[in-house]
Design an enzyme around this catalytic site. Sequence first.
Site, PDB file in Angstrom:
ATOM      1  N   GLU A   1       0.715  -1.191  -0.165  1.00 34.32           N
ATOM      2  CA  GLU A   1      -0.108   0.068   0.009  1.00 34.32           C
ATOM      3  C   GLU A   1       0.748   1.276   0.047  1.00 34.32           C
ATOM      4  O   GLU A   1       0.649   2.044   0.695  1.00 34.32           O
ATOM      5  CB  GLU A   1      -0.950   0.012   1.212  1.00 34.32           C
ATOM      6  CG  GLU A   1      -1.937  -1.090   1.146  1.00 34.32           C
ATOM      7  CD  GLU A   1      -2.965  -1.295   2.007  1.00 34.32           C
ATOM      8  OE1 GLU A   1      -2.836  -0.634   3.137  1.00 34.32           O
ATOM      9  OE2 GLU A   1      -3.753  -2.128   2.075  1.00 34.32           O
TER      10      GLU A   1
ATOM     11  N   GLU B   1      -6.639  -7.491  -2.029  1.00 26.16           N
ATOM     12  CA  GLU B   1      -7.034  -7.640  -0.575  1.00 26.16           C
ATOM     13  C   GLU B   1      -8.407  -6.954  -0.599  1.00 26.16           C
ATOM     14  O   GLU B   1      -8.845  -5.861  -1.184  1.00 26.16           O
ATOM     15  CB  GLU B   1      -6.002  -6.391   0.218  1.00 26.16           C
ATOM     16  CG  GLU B   1      -4.981  -6.854   0.774  1.00 26.16           C
ATOM     17  CD  GLU B   1      -4.260  -6.132   1.801  1.00 26.16           C
ATOM     18  OE1 GLU B   1      -5.195  -5.384   2.503  1.00 26.16           O
ATOM     19  OE2 GLU B   1      -3.133  -5.948   1.845  1.00 26.16           O
TER      20      GLU B   1
END
Length: 711
Positions: A220, A338
């Site tokens: 991320e 995810e």
Amino acid sequence: MRVNTVKKIPAAFACALFMFLASCSASSSGEFVTVQGGKFMLNGNEFRFAGTNNYYMHYSTDKMVTDVLDDAQKMGVTVLRCWGFQFGPNTDHNSHGMDTPGVFGVPEKYKAENKKTPEQFGYPRDVFERLDFTVAEAAKRNIRLVIAMNNYWDAFGGIMNASTWQEWFGLKNPEDFYTDSGCKKTYKEFIEFLVTRKNSYTGIPYNEDPTIMTWELMNEPRNPKDKSGRTVKAWVTEMSAFVKKLAPNQLCAVGDEGFMKRQGFVPYAGEGEFCYNGHEGTDFDSLLRIKTVDYGTFHLYPETWGIAESAQMNWGDEYIKKHAESGRAAKKPVVLEEYGTSSAGKLNRMAAYDVWNSTAYNEGLAGSMFWILTSSNTYELAEGGDGIYDDYDGFRIRNDGSPVSALLADYASLFSGSGSPRYLSEPRVYLLNPACAQDAKGVFEISAKFMGGSDSSLKVKRAELYINDAPAASPRTLNYNAASDSYRIKFDTLANAKVFPDGTVLSVKVVFSLSDGSSLETESNQITISNKVTYSVIKHYDFADGIENASSMGAYMAEIKSIRHTKLNGGMVEVDSSCSGENSWEELKVKFGDMKEVADASKMDFTFYYEKDKAVAHASKKNEEEKLPGVQPYVAFDPGWVKTGLKENNCLLENLPVVTLDDGKQYYKVSVSLEFFQNPAYTFVTVCPTLGYVKYSGPVYIDDIVLYKKD
């Protein structure tokens, strides 16, 4: 009879033969996953998958690792994403990767001090040895690995962690990691050490092992300080080229959340614009076009990202479609890497996971990977626990035969092409609201969803509300809403007060009549009529003597400089902070981990104070609907970061009351009151003073947190 003579094999040859045989048995396949024509390919066939994530493989016991892999295999999961890094020592688990730049593994001092066995918590773990074991065991089960090599967040020493990269290289801002020459040099050294490492269990160098499908640059990555996206793109370009040079047969991905830069695009229900306007300093489309990035990744957490409850499922559906479009345009695979909804939240998890996976499959995504598969926790057994890994973040999935784990196993079968599961081919219905037990007051909207399965000719003739297993009084027919692809009805609790007075608990479900003459009914959930609820105080935290273990959970587009106690106003929590005023959402997150009474609470009050002379509304930016420039406080409960009270207490800065505290200064006073459904799973609360288009640099005071239970 022929007698075979056994000749003695030289030791060196025997060792080499053993390593060769071990490598043959350990490798999941002689083929690497490749990219051709916008698809993953394996052994000459398209490779699609339903996968999962796990963050604790690299510091856990053998049994904890193999139990996860065994459960993944049983569910049909063929790709698992894990962490391959630990920067700075992890003092919680005593695990070590790169404690200081260029120093890999467990330092000698930790080995010398150790008095524990490998099965005990606190045994010094070499994360690379644990990763060796994970790779070797994954190969035996034909599971491919995606290995992330760094983290944007502070966990495991990521770049937001002040004691690792920031301290090592004297960074002014965490995001300087992307441009600092020392950081880049050291990170490349780490990558080379990891990617070229020889597995201590199999003898196979990592970059020659097909079990490792992908090297991922960072979990991320973001850079909100450069909204152009150029800084992150330059870093990804440089690092991905370096990885591909070291591991030309393996894939390289970014690991980003998929935030885009599409000016003027209005997302579903106008929610989550920051995911599309470049706000986080990444541009999915731009990153996907980098030659040495093999495929795109994106994550999906509408609940955590503050998307309105009623919009979360459809917002996520659109987010998936937009990324699939980008993949087709770039002619590269895209993976929903995810996704998750909290087990403690108000979104119907089964419905959301069904809709999102169905869309991912039908839109041609290469894979879909849920967060997070967990299994055993051997450490707990020594402490008298149940030996099951706890649901720390609220997103846990176990291979326990539950409906949601069965659903994900079905999608694993569908993606892999190994079968068309019966559940997915049949029509099914879900109760969207209430998705769990809730209080209901005023006009309460009830909604449900129909999914047709493989028979496209099957239609809904009628959807009706049932209360306590009987048809509700008219009107009881739910109306179809095309925008949300769901059926809705408004239940007026006040108009029905004589029949259902306050405190009445109702069991609610929806029954669908279908065009083939059959009917389907949703699950039932309870609502409690709560128009005239009274409360009693459980605990009043007045902060007269301390801050009740308040700690920083970080900030978003803002900065928390320190948290301390002040005697001002009889005692308060003082949060020294800074907000630029340039953004519609600038958030401080202050965790109160000791407030265990939240598990019994149904209401919460608290107060903020902002020094009046230091709060300046933006001269031109505003959002009248959101009451900005102003305050927009809320709280989040854990596990699951369940955001509560969003938009309920928003107030324009100019409309806030002004009070004088005992230091003689004037302050804006923000009084917050939140009602919510009591949840015994809650373990702590994070209070979030949040501004929008208000410049502020100075103390934010938190006072008088009061928790109530329903009478």
